[in-house]
Write a protein that holds these residues in place. Structure first.
Motif, short mmCIF file in Angstrom:
data_model
loop_
_atom_site.label_atom_id
_atom_site.label_comp_id
_atom_site.label_asym_id
_atom_site.label_seq_id
_atom_site.Cartn_x
_atom_site.Cartn_y
_atom_site.Cartn_z
N GLY A 31 209.05 -99.65 117.03
CA GLY A 31 207.94 -100.49 117.46
C GLY A 31 206.58 -100.00 117.02
O GLY A 31 205.71 -100.79 116.64
N LEU A 32 206.36 -98.68 117.05
CA LEU A 32 205.05 -98.16 116.65
C LEU A 32 204.84 -98.23 115.14
O LEU A 32 203.70 -98.29 114.67
N ASP A 33 205.93 -98.27 114.37
CA ASP A 33 205.79 -98.51 112.93
C ASP A 33 205.38 -99.95 112.68
O ASP A 33 204.53 -100.23 111.83
N VAL A 34 205.97 -100.88 113.43
CA VAL A 34 205.60 -102.28 113.29
C VAL A 34 204.15 -102.49 113.74
O VAL A 34 203.40 -103.27 113.12
N ILE A 35 203.74 -101.78 114.80
CA ILE A 35 202.35 -101.87 115.25
C ILE A 35 201.39 -101.49 114.11
O ILE A 35 200.28 -102.03 114.01
N GLY A 36 201.81 -100.57 113.25
CA GLY A 36 200.97 -100.21 112.11
C GLY A 36 200.62 -101.42 111.26
O GLY A 36 199.48 -101.57 110.78
N ARG A 37 201.59 -102.30 111.06
CA ARG A 37 201.33 -103.52 110.28
C ARG A 37 200.39 -104.45 111.05
O ARG A 37 199.48 -105.07 110.45
N VAL A 38 200.57 -104.56 112.37
CA VAL A 38 199.65 -105.38 113.17
C VAL A 38 198.23 -104.84 113.04
O VAL A 38 197.27 -105.62 112.89
N ILE A 39 198.08 -103.53 113.06
CA ILE A 39 196.76 -102.91 112.96
C ILE A 39 196.11 -103.24 111.63
O ILE A 39 194.91 -103.56 111.58
N GLU A 40 196.86 -103.19 110.54
CA GLU A 40 196.21 -103.48 109.27
C GLU A 40 195.89 -104.96 109.10
O GLU A 40 194.89 -105.31 108.46
N VAL A 41 196.67 -105.83 109.71
CA VAL A 41 196.35 -107.26 109.66
C VAL A 41 195.10 -107.55 110.50
O VAL A 41 194.14 -108.17 110.03
N ALA A 42 195.10 -107.07 111.75
CA ALA A 42 193.98 -107.34 112.64
C ALA A 42 192.75 -106.51 112.29
O ALA A 42 191.62 -106.94 112.52
N GLY A 43 192.97 -105.32 111.74
CA GLY A 43 191.87 -104.42 111.44
C GLY A 43 191.22 -104.66 110.10
O GLY A 43 190.16 -104.11 109.81
N GLY A 44 191.86 -105.47 109.25
CA GLY A 44 191.26 -105.83 107.97
C GLY A 44 191.27 -104.74 106.92
O GLY A 44 190.48 -104.81 105.96
N MET A 45 192.13 -103.75 107.06
CA MET A 45 192.23 -102.69 106.05
C MET A 45 193.61 -102.04 106.19
O MET A 45 194.28 -102.21 107.21
N PRO A 46 194.05 -101.29 105.19
CA PRO A 46 195.35 -100.61 105.31
C PRO A 46 195.41 -99.75 106.57
O PRO A 46 194.42 -99.16 106.99
N PHE A 47 196.59 -99.70 107.16
CA PHE A 47 196.80 -99.01 108.42
C PHE A 47 196.30 -97.58 108.39
O PHE A 47 195.57 -97.13 109.29
N ASP A 48 196.68 -96.81 107.37
CA ASP A 48 196.26 -95.41 107.33
C ASP A 48 194.76 -95.27 107.20
O ASP A 48 194.15 -94.37 107.81
#
Length: 449
Positions: free
Chosen positions: A233-250
């Motif tokens: 789940g926390l790996d998938v959250i990484g993708r949510v973060i980059e979509v909502a955050g407007g930049m690559p997750f890292d």
């Protein structure tokens, strides 16, 4: 490879803090007589130092470092041994680098909480709003024997990803048909060693976006929001973060959390110039410690397929202590605000869906099952739902650990925090958590006399 997958997934709960209930008298821990700021200035922690020295002397581990904090006093470090079992290996220090594996999860979770605070993610938003592939999920009726199932009765939400109640699984825990499907899809979000990494990359997706879409193709093991099951789940959250955050997750994590906190020794990929600070990771074969991922050729010296939000970071005791210190101070450190106090309080509260309980991870993982004090689950880590005996640990104590033995906790009421760094599989080979807590408490009591 499957055996290594299972080793990598071993996680630690809050056993370190749990031992406070058995080893300490009632009331808060006493303040130390003196505070020290480096690993060599540990006169106030002689029993902890002696314990660590004994681990190394007896060949139980090449090296170990711990960081302890009480309020805003200087962090105190205890260190023993070397970065590897080689005679010429460098001594460990507060700035040595360790694979923290699942201790990545709390950092990823706080990145998500930052976006929740800013209104760019809703805690109960459907994940499909950010990753459309999750719009129509199936729940396997008998996941060990078949992938056949029934439609999910409700959408997976952000809350469910953060608390491992989404119905997703992990390659390290799945069995039979579901495990084979995870392996076929390349749902393998962790680095183990340079020797097996090529085989994992042959099926693992090359991007976080592709990984999230692959996860959505596999059936769930339970209806969303109905059970706690450790997951990707926390790996998938990484993708949510980059979509909502407007930049690559890292990049988001680096810019919004690591850089503002001054966590300059926390990496997704260890720079070659810093390889001399990296510990070798070991695996026990019988009684022997066998190098699994030597520092000089470590898989963490090469970029990962994509940043793994569940297990991808390397960090130091000094750096991870700064992250915990920020949580202890309700979102600020050294005058820099990362999160609002109310956001931290929410993250460190019980976020489990109604009717779902958390009983700890299984004993084979070095986890916290079978505890007397009730526990829940917050954003990426377990949370105490009541004070322990004598008020130790406090209600709201939060933490998690990693597959290679690392441990972290923060008691936001008493403002106590701790980090232990070691690197070997399995994480619970030795009772480091229990013994370290007892030694630390004894040192605190000595400092009060």
């Amino acid at each position: 490879m499957t055996r290594l997958h299972r080793i990598v997934g071993s996680t630690l709960g809050l056993g370190l803090v749990a031992l406070l209930t058995a080893a300490a008298p009632g009331g808060p821990l006493p303040s130390p007589a003196t505070a020290t700021g480096t690993a060599t200035e540990n006169a106030a922690l002689p029993q902890t130092q002696a314990l660590f020295d004994g681990y190394v002397r007896d060949g139980k581990m090449p090296g170990i470092v711990a960081a302890f904090g009480i309020g805003d006093q200087p962090t105190r470090f205890v260190a023993a041994g070397r970065l590897a079992s080689d005679d010429d290996a460098a001594a460990v220090s507060p700035d040595s680098l360790w694979r923290v594996y699942s201790m990545t999860k709390p950092i990823t979770a706080m990145a998500a909480m930052l976006l929740i605070e800013e209104g760019r993610i809703g805690l109960d938003d459907p994940v499909a709003r950010y990753i459309p592939a999750f719009a129509h999920m199936t729940v396997a009726t008998h996941p060990e024997t078949s992938l056949a199932g029934v439609p999910a009765e409700r959408p997976i939400t952000i809350r469910m990803l953060l608390t491992h109640t989404s119905g997703l699984s992990y390659n390290i825990l799945a069995k039979g048909a579901l495990l084979r499907e995870y392996e076929r899809l390349g749902i393998l979000p962790a680095a183990v060693s340079a020797s097996i990494e090529p085989a994992m990359r042959r099926t693992r997706p090359a991007t976080l976006a592709a990984f999230a879409d692959r996860v959505a193709q596999a059936p769930l093991i339970a209806q969303p929001g109905t059970a706690w099951h450790y997951s990707v789940g926390l790996d998938v959250i990484g993708r949510v973060i980059e979509v909502a955050g407007g930049m690559p997750f890292d990049q988001f994590v680096n810019r919004r959390i690591l850089a503002p906190l001054g966590m300059t020794s926390t990496y997704w990929t260890v720079p070659r110039a810093e390889a001399g600070r990296l510990a070798t990771n070991y695996a026990f074969t019988g009684e022997a410690l066998v190098p699994l991922d030597p520092a000089a050729t470590s898989v963490f010296l090469q970029p990962p397929s994509f940043p793994y939000g569940g297990a991808g970071l390397v960090s130091s005791a000094r750096d991870y202590d700064r992250f915990l210190h920020m949580l202890s101070d309700e979102g600020t450190l050294d005058g820099v605000r990362i999160l609002k106090p109310e956001t931290v309080r929410l993250a460190l509260s019980n976020l489990l869906p109604a009717g779902v309980s958390y009983g700890g991870v299984r004993g084979a993982t070095g986890g916290a099952s079978g505890q007397a004090t009730p526990m829940g689950y917050g954003a990426g880590g377990s949370v105490y739902l009541a004070d322990g005996p004598g008020g130790i640990p406090s209600k709201g104590t939060y933490g998690w650990g990693g597959a290679a033995g690392t441990i972290a906790f923060v008691d936001p009421v008493k403002k106590i925090r701790g980090t232990i760094m070691v690197n070997y599989f399995p994480a619970d080979r030795w009772p480091v958590r229990e013994q370290t807590v007892r030694a630390f408490i004894a040192d605190m009591a000595r400092g009060q006399r």
